[in-house]
Design an enzyme around this catalytic site. Structure first.
Site, PDB file in Angstrom:
ATOM      1  N   HIS A  82      69.359 -31.045  39.177  1.00 30.17           N
ATOM      2  CA  HIS A  82      69.710 -31.495  37.942  1.00 30.17           C
ATOM      3  C   HIS A  82      71.113 -30.469  37.391  1.00 30.17           C
ATOM      4  O   HIS A  82      70.814 -29.260  37.445  1.00 30.17           O
ATOM      5  CB  HIS A  82      69.074 -31.937  36.952  1.00 30.17           C
ATOM      6  CG  HIS A  82      68.072 -30.913  36.212  1.00 30.17           C
ATOM      7  ND1 HIS A  82      68.550 -30.098  35.135  1.00 30.17           N
ATOM      8  CD2 HIS A  82      66.826 -30.594  36.700  1.00 30.17           C
ATOM      9  CE1 HIS A  82      67.635 -29.420  35.051  1.00 30.17           C
ATOM     10  NE2 HIS A  82      66.548 -29.530  35.799  1.00 30.17           N
ATOM     11  N   ASP A  84      72.274 -30.491  34.166  1.00 28.68           N
ATOM     12  CA  ASP A  84      71.943 -30.128  32.602  1.00 28.68           C
ATOM     13  C   ASP A  84      71.095 -29.195  32.153  1.00 28.68           C
ATOM     14  O   ASP A  84      70.156 -28.714  33.171  1.00 28.68           O
ATOM     15  CB  ASP A  84      71.534 -31.214  31.869  1.00 28.68           C
ATOM     16  CG  ASP A  84      70.235 -31.799  32.163  1.00 28.68           C
ATOM     17  OD1 ASP A  84      69.815 -32.155  33.298  1.00 28.68           O
ATOM     18  OD2 ASP A  84      69.319 -32.068  31.442  1.00 28.68           O
ATOM     19  N   GLU A 179      68.517 -34.682  33.077  1.00 31.60           N
ATOM     20  CA  GLU A 179      67.007 -34.400  33.662  1.00 31.60           C
ATOM     21  C   GLU A 179      66.036 -33.878  32.420  1.00 31.60           C
ATOM     22  O   GLU A 179      65.109 -34.200  32.208  1.00 31.60           O
ATOM     23  CB  GLU A 179      66.931 -33.648  34.758  1.00 31.60           C
ATOM     24  CG  GLU A 179      65.470 -33.531  35.514  1.00 31.60           C
ATOM     25  CD  GLU A 179      64.267 -32.242  34.813  1.00 31.60           C
ATOM     26  OE1 GLU A 179      63.459 -32.523  35.370  1.00 31.60           O
ATOM     27  OE2 GLU A 179      65.005 -31.848  34.169  1.00 31.60           O
ATOM     28  N   GLU A 180      66.484 -33.199  31.498  1.00 35.68           N
ATOM     29  CA  GLU A 180      65.738 -32.361  30.701  1.00 35.68           C
ATOM     30  C   GLU A 180      65.341 -33.102  29.556  1.00 35.68           C
ATOM     31  O   GLU A 180      64.444 -32.855  28.750  1.00 35.68           O
ATOM     32  CB  GLU A 180      66.636 -31.044  30.144  1.00 35.68           C
ATOM     33  CG  GLU A 180      66.888 -29.929  31.089  1.00 35.68           C
ATOM     34  CD  GLU A 180      65.878 -29.221  31.520  1.00 35.68           C
ATOM     35  OE1 GLU A 180      64.694 -29.609  31.120  1.00 35.68           O
ATOM     36  OE2 GLU A 180      65.945 -28.361  32.202  1.00 35.68           O
ATOM     37  N   ASP A 202      63.951 -28.107  41.976  1.00 38.99           N
ATOM     38  CA  ASP A 202      63.841 -27.785  40.392  1.00 38.99           C
ATOM     39  C   ASP A 202      62.619 -27.114  40.068  1.00 38.99           C
ATOM     40  O   ASP A 202      62.034 -27.327  38.664  1.00 38.99           O
ATOM     41  CB  ASP A 202      63.877 -29.180  40.077  1.00 38.99           C
ATOM     42  CG  ASP A 202      64.124 -29.205  38.308  1.00 38.99           C
ATOM     43  OD1 ASP A 202      64.367 -28.197  37.995  1.00 38.99           O
ATOM     44  OD2 ASP A 202      63.866 -30.193  37.787  1.00 38.99           O
TER      45      ASP A 202
END
Length: 412
Positions: A82, A84, A179-180, A202
């Site tokens: 991801h 972000d 994603e966060e 990740d």
């Protein structure tokens, strides 16, 4: 062949602010995430990747590394990270610094502001003595979560395209926004991605391998009070702050994240705001065990019902909404992904650290969307904080791991 080193890419990516924001209600949640997406799409095209797709509306990037001749029938393997960074700490103006041959002592991140990363607070630093670390200046997060994963996938792609003699099947690459804030897979096109299975890159320290995660819910508590002048409040005032405090005291003390580890779940009061008239509390509820998770959700609502009986209906309004579930139940038929990752790590001299994710990952929801997707390490640590750092040798080894997995599935 040259050494695989994603560091240069990583240093370039972390300087782009891609912080997501759960309050905007848009997709992506912040327009600035597009800057990194456009850069990655351009770099993929430049290195020779095919079928490069940049979703201009929702900020996803997809690309293909074509199969080498003779390997067209190998499974299609995907790698996803991801773009972000967490809303918890600012990601603007990141100033990365490389510490070569770390001495194992406290790290002064910012002398002027007296910001120090202490070994006493982060004892795992001692394991990295003699290695190279990338740190911040103590005023921002670093962005290793997950730009380390992005850089490693990009370095792998460039390496395979440069050396076509390395046999591999068709590979698919995907980069997601948000994603966060739990929205990474919201508009991920699993059909377009077209992989048989994938890995999210990740995780944290070198060797981490995860195929279990929390069942997760978000909960909101609204307490309605009644304000009067405190001088004449007897029998009239209902202080919503105190009732919210009472609600919190009803939750099991040791089912709090500060007291839990491993497979232990929790209730976490993530935010609170209000006054005598009304108080709003934001919670997250987590548990690896589905039965215990559902019991936690039920108990949360029962506490609210109890307080309504005590203070009057409508005093407390509680809502619980499931966010994602433990991906183990859908990964069990595809455990070759885990076993092959463990074997590849051991071949490279990496000690596998199989553990449950005490959080979430795009891979959890993607697995339930039909794309089996365990999670691999990146070499980062102390995510979502100004003490975040990346382990250079860990990033390099992780990139080697991705290449080894590509070779493993080419032989299948």
């Amino acid at each position: 062949m040259e050494k695989l080193s994603p560091v240069e890419r990583f240093l370039r990516y972390v300087k782009i602010d891609t912080q997501s924001d759960e309050n905007t209600g848009t997709s992506p949640s912040t327009a600035k995430q597009h800057e990194l997406a456009k850069l990655l799409a351009a770099e993929l095209k430049e290195m020779g990747a095919k079928e490069v797709t940049y979703d201009k509306k929702h900020c996803y990037v997809y690309a293909t590394i074509p199969a080498t001749p003779g390997y067209e029938k190998a499974p299609v393997l995907g790698f996803i990270s991801h773009m972000d960074t967490s809303p918890a700490v600012t990601g603007a103006g990141v100033k990365p610094r490389i510490i070569k041959k770390y001495d194992g002592k406290d790290i002064v991140l910012n002398k002027r502001k007296q910001i120090v990363m202490k070994v006493e607070d982060f004892p795992e630093l001692k394991e990295l003595e003699g290695e190279s670390l990338i740190v911040t200046d103590g005023t921002t997060l670093l962005g290793a979560d997950d730009k380390a994963g992005v850089a490693e996938i990009m370095e792998m792609a460039a390496f395979l395209l440069k050396y076509p003699e390395i046999g591999h099947g068709k590979l698919r690459i995907g980069f997601t926004p948000d994603e966060e804030i739990g929205c990474g897979p919201d508009h991920f096109d699993v059909k377009l991605f077209g992989a048989d299975f994938a890995y999210t890159v990740d995780g944290g320290a070198l060797g981490e391998l995860e195929y279990e995660n929390f069942n997760a819910a978000g909960a909101k508590l609204v307490v309605n009070g009644r304000n009067t002048h405190p001088g004449s409040a007897k029998g009239k005032m209902i202080n919503s702050i105190l009732i919210a405090q009472e609600f919190q005291s009803m939750l099991p003390t040791f089912e709090n994240p500060i007291y839990t580890e491993g497979y232990e779940g929790f209730y976490h009061l993530d935010g609170i705001s209000g006054n005598v008239e009304q108080t709003v509390c934001e919670y997250i509820i987590r548990d690896h065990d589905k039965v215990l998770f559902e019991k936690k959700n039920t108990f949360f609502l029962e506490c609210a019902q109890f307080l309504n009986k005590k203070y009057g209906e409508g005093t407390v309004c509680a809502q619980v909404k499931d966010s994602y579930y433990n991906m183990r139940e859908v990964l069990e038929p595809a455990m070759h992904l885990v076993e092959n990752a463990k074997a590849a790590m051991e071949e490279l001299g990496i000690v596998p650290r199989v553990s449950p994710i005490r959080g979430g990952t795009d891979g959890a929801r993607l697995s339930f969307m039909g794309l089996p997707c365990p999670n691999l390490c990146t070499g980062g640590a102390n995510y979502h904080s100004r003490f975040e750092y990346a382990h250079v040798q860990g990033m390099e080894k992780t990139t080697e791991l991705l290449v080894r997995l590509v070779e493993t599935y080419a032989a299948k």
